[in-house]
Structures are given as structure tokens and as C-alpha cells.
Design a protein around this motif. Structure first.
Motif, PDB file in Angstrom:
ATOM      1  N   ASN A   1      12.812   0.494  -0.017  1.00 38.00           N
ATOM      2  CA  ASN A   1      11.619   0.259   0.810  1.00 38.00           C
ATOM      3  C   ASN A   1      11.639  -1.033   1.609  1.00 38.00           C
ATOM      4  OD1 ASN A   1      11.453  -1.358  -1.504  1.00 38.00           O
ATOM      5  ND2 ASN A   1       9.270  -1.575  -1.234  1.00 38.00           N
TER       6      ASN A   1
ATOM      7  N   ARG B   1       6.400  -3.685  -4.112  1.00 39.67           N
ATOM      8  CA  ARG B   1       6.809  -2.748  -5.150  1.00 39.67           C
ATOM      9  C   ARG B   1       7.116  -3.511  -6.440  1.00 39.67           C
ATOM     10  NH1 ARG B   1      11.219   0.769  -6.482  1.00 39.67           N
ATOM     11  NH2 ARG B   1      12.701  -0.736  -5.676  1.00 39.67           N
TER      12      ARG B   1
ATOM     13  N   ARG C   1       0.665  -7.217  -1.887  1.00 38.49           N
ATOM     14  CA  ARG C   1       1.473  -6.717  -3.007  1.00 38.49           C
ATOM     15  C   ARG C   1       2.700  -5.981  -2.510  1.00 38.49           C
ATOM     16  NH1 ARG C   1      -0.485  -2.666  -5.383  1.00 38.49           N
ATOM     17  NH2 ARG C   1      -2.262  -2.160  -4.078  1.00 38.49           N
TER      18      ARG C   1
ATOM     19  N   LYS D   1      15.423 -10.029   4.093  1.00 36.87           N
ATOM     20  CA  LYS D   1      14.251  -9.138   4.103  1.00 36.87           C
ATOM     21  C   LYS D   1      13.332  -9.473   5.280  1.00 36.87           C
ATOM     22  CE  LYS D   1      10.470  -7.514   1.208  1.00 36.87           C
ATOM     23  NZ  LYS D   1      10.229  -6.891  -0.085  1.00 36.87           N
TER      24      LYS D   1
ATOM     25  N   GLN E   1      -3.437 -11.738   4.211  1.00 35.56           N
ATOM     26  CA  GLN E   1      -3.774 -11.171   2.899  1.00 35.56           C
ATOM     27  C   GLN E   1      -3.661 -12.275   1.855  1.00 35.56           C
ATOM     28  OE1 GLN E   1      -2.345  -6.669   2.600  1.00 35.56           O
ATOM     29  NE2 GLN E   1      -0.583  -7.992   2.892  1.00 35.56           N
TER      30      GLN E   1
ATOM     31  N   SER F   1      -5.864  -7.346  -0.004  1.00 34.86           N
ATOM     32  CA  SER F   1      -4.698  -6.493   0.242  1.00 34.86           C
ATOM     33  C   SER F   1      -5.165  -5.300   1.072  1.00 34.86           C
ATOM     34  CB  SER F   1      -4.122  -6.008  -1.095  1.00 34.86           C
ATOM     35  OG  SER F   1      -3.420  -4.797  -0.933  1.00 34.86           O
TER      36      SER F   1
HETATM   37  C1  BTN Z   1       7.634  -4.718  -0.928  1.00 32.94           C
HETATM   38  O1  BTN Z   1       8.084  -5.773  -0.485  1.00 32.94           O
HETATM   39  O2  BTN Z   1       8.021  -4.238  -2.023  1.00 32.94           O
HETATM   40  C2  BTN Z   1       6.593  -3.982  -0.154  1.00 32.94           C
HETATM   41  C3  BTN Z   1       5.704  -4.906   0.628  1.00 32.94           C
HETATM   42  C4  BTN Z   1       4.523  -4.197   1.232  1.00 32.94           C
HETATM   43  C5  BTN Z   1       3.565  -5.165   1.870  1.00 32.94           C
HETATM   44  C6  BTN Z   1       2.456  -4.488   2.593  1.00 32.94           C
HETATM   45  S1  BTN Z   1       1.533  -5.605   3.605  1.00 32.94           S
HETATM   46  C7  BTN Z   1       0.317  -4.397   3.863  1.00 32.94           C
HETATM   47  C8  BTN Z   1       0.112  -3.690   2.526  1.00 32.94           C
HETATM   48  N1  BTN Z   1      -0.799  -4.404   1.683  1.00 32.94           N
HETATM   49  C9  BTN Z   1      -0.239  -4.851   0.570  1.00 32.94           C
HETATM   50  O3  BTN Z   1      -0.818  -5.491  -0.335  1.00 32.94           O
HETATM   51  N2  BTN Z   1       1.062  -4.504   0.557  1.00 32.94           N
HETATM   52  C10 BTN Z   1       1.429  -3.763   1.736  1.00 32.94           C
END
Ligand code: BTN
Length: 265
Positions: A114, A57, A55, A122, A51, A27
């Protein structure tokens, strides 16, 4: 890829020297937090081609297949307290709408709080994580952004098939990911300079971009789902929802997400 990003960014850009590109990471947010804890400076950008544990939210997974999207995190070190950064995710959402528009001519919307959205699906998301120092000030913020670029409908896993979309599908053109990444970095650097001083105008633009305002929504908590109408949004990013009995309550990020009554948005 790194060479193309740096060429689109310009070698003289203040964040160019510390930009990292990795073919594969678990990540980019996790790597950025690790580097920040070790003292990496404000403006350190971490990008990856893929990745394995992207991750989102509320503990959700962000699907990050190889060279299909942008997976980017940046370390910010604003001189302030956490309470002054309540609008950070919203501000980054506006900056990312600007970056996508500058790259493709298409401006996405934002689903509170977000998610970047297009065609009621999305397109991407933002994950903001803060670390505080002993005195309560912000030691660093890591802001991670993921944007779906090249996926066709069949590339998304079954659970996302009806709710996700890519930039290529929306614009009908192949997105230049290096140019998009460079525009994202440029917007983030500009934002970092005005984040604390131009909060109201940033939030005014967020209200314009936000597709949730004025909509019938479901407020989803761990133990309940309540229908209501999203009526307003304050400068800290808190959403006011009016419920069918006429009562209103503020919903803030952290434990709650909203969905459209009849679909994702
Ligand atoms: C969401 O969908 O709630 C937020 C997604 C965020 C994804 C980005 S990709 C780069 C960064 N690394 C991660 O593990 N998450 C964020």
C-alpha cells in the motif's frame, strides 16, 4: 482550498456536491467511517489540510503536517462481498499512480502492498477499511490516501528522515495540491466503476508499478523477520515469497509487511 479543488474537478463531477474539506481533523478515515455509518453516500470525499491522528496500516502513524500533503478519504459502497475486494488497496494504488502522473508527469512506484514510493523512499500510503453488513456483504469501504507534497528533507521527523520523500523533492517543482486532489478524485470515481469488472487488467498494471516484485525482501511478522525473494503476485494482491531453502509461501496483507533487504524498498 475547497474552491480550488472544485474548480479543478469541475462542478459537474458526480462527486463534487458531497466533497468536504476541513482545515484540521483527527483522521479523515475516522471521519469518513463516522459519516458512512450515518448513511453518507457512495463517493463522499473527505479532505483535510492537516490530521492530528493520521493513521497507516498495522497501527502506524501517518505524519500529516499542515498543508504539506494530501490527506483524503472516500466512502465507497460497492455491491459485493468482502472477498471480492481483496484487490481494493492495489487498485487504489494504481489509480493514485495515474493521478500523480497526470498532475506532475512523474509516475511513482508501489511498494507492496500500500505504499507509493519514489527514489526508493515513501511518498505516500493507502489505508483501506471495510465495514460489513449482517449478511456478510460490504456495507461500505473507506479508502484513505496520504501523499507527501511539499516537505523538504528536514521537515520529516528523525525516524522518517531516511525513508520518506515528497513530490516536490522528486519532481523539483511545487506540486499544485488542488489539481492533484482533483485528479485523485477523478481517478477514484473512474476506478469505482470498473473495480469489480476489470480486476485482471488493474492487477496487471499493479504488477508493472510494483517495485517489490523480483526483489530480495524481508518478511516482517510480529515475532520473526525472514529474508526471501518476492516472486509473484496474484489477482487478490497476495505476494508469493521464495525462501532460501527453496520453499515458497503466500504472504497476504493484514499482519505482514515487507522491506527491501538493504533499505526501505
Ligand atoms: C500507510 O502508510 O500505511 C497508509 C497511510 C494512509 C494515510 C491516509 S491520510 C488520509 C487517511 N486518513 C488517515 O488517518 N489515514 C489515511
Amino acid at each position: 482550498m475547497k474552491t480550488q479543488i472544485l474548480s479543478a474537478l469541475g462542478a459537474g463531477h458526480p462527486w463534487a456536491q458531497t466533497l468536504q474539506y476541513h482545515d484540521c481533523v483527527e483522521s479523515t478515515n475516522d471521519l469518513a467511517k463516522h459519516l458512512a455509518a450515518g448513511g453518507a453516500p457512495h463517493g463522499t470525499v473527505i479532505m483535510a489540510g492537516k490530521q492530528t491522528q493520521g493513521r497507516g496500516r498495522l497501527g502506524r502513524t501517518f505524519q500529516s503536517p499542515d498543508n504539506m500533503g494530501i490527506y483524503l478519504s472516500v466512502i465507497l459502497r460497492p455491491d459485493c462481498e468482502a472477498a471480492q475486494l481483496m484487490h481494493l488497496t492495489c487498485a487504489v494504488a494504481v489509480a493514485m499512480c495515474d493521478a500523480v502522473e497526470a498532475t506532475t508527469g512523474y509516475r511513482p512506484g508501489v511498494k507492496w502492498i500500500n505504499d507509493l514510493v519514489a527514489q526508493k523512499r515513501k511518498l505516500g500510503g493507502i489505508l483501506t477499511e471495510l465495514s460489513l453488513s449482517a449478511g456478510g456483504k460490504v456495507s461500505y469501504a473507506v479508502v484513505g490516501i496520504g501523499i507527501n507534497c511539499h516537505q523538504s528533507a528536514g521537515d520529516f521527523p528523525a525516524e522518517l528522515a531516511d525513508i520518506a520523500v515528497s513530490l516536490d523533492a522528486v519532481t523539483g517543482k511545487r506540486t499544485d495540491r488542488a489539481v492533484l486532489a482533483a485528479n485523485m478524485v477523478k481517478e477514484l470515481e473512474q476506478l469505482s466503476k470498473i473495480l469489480l469488472t476489470e480486476k485482471s487488467s488493474i492487477m496487471e498494471q499493479y504488477r508493472t508499478d510494483c517495485v517489490t516484485l523480483g526483489q530480495e525482501v524481508c518478511v516482517i511478522r510480529a515475532d520473526e523477520t525472514l529474508p526471501g525473494t518476492a516472486v509473484s503476485l496474484d489477482d487478490e494482491g497476495a505476494l508469493t515469497v521464495r525462501y532460501p531453502d527453496g520453499s515458497e509461501a503466500q504472504v497476504s496483507t493484514g499482519e505482514v509487511s515487507v522491506r527491501g533487504l538493504f533499505g526501505y524498498c
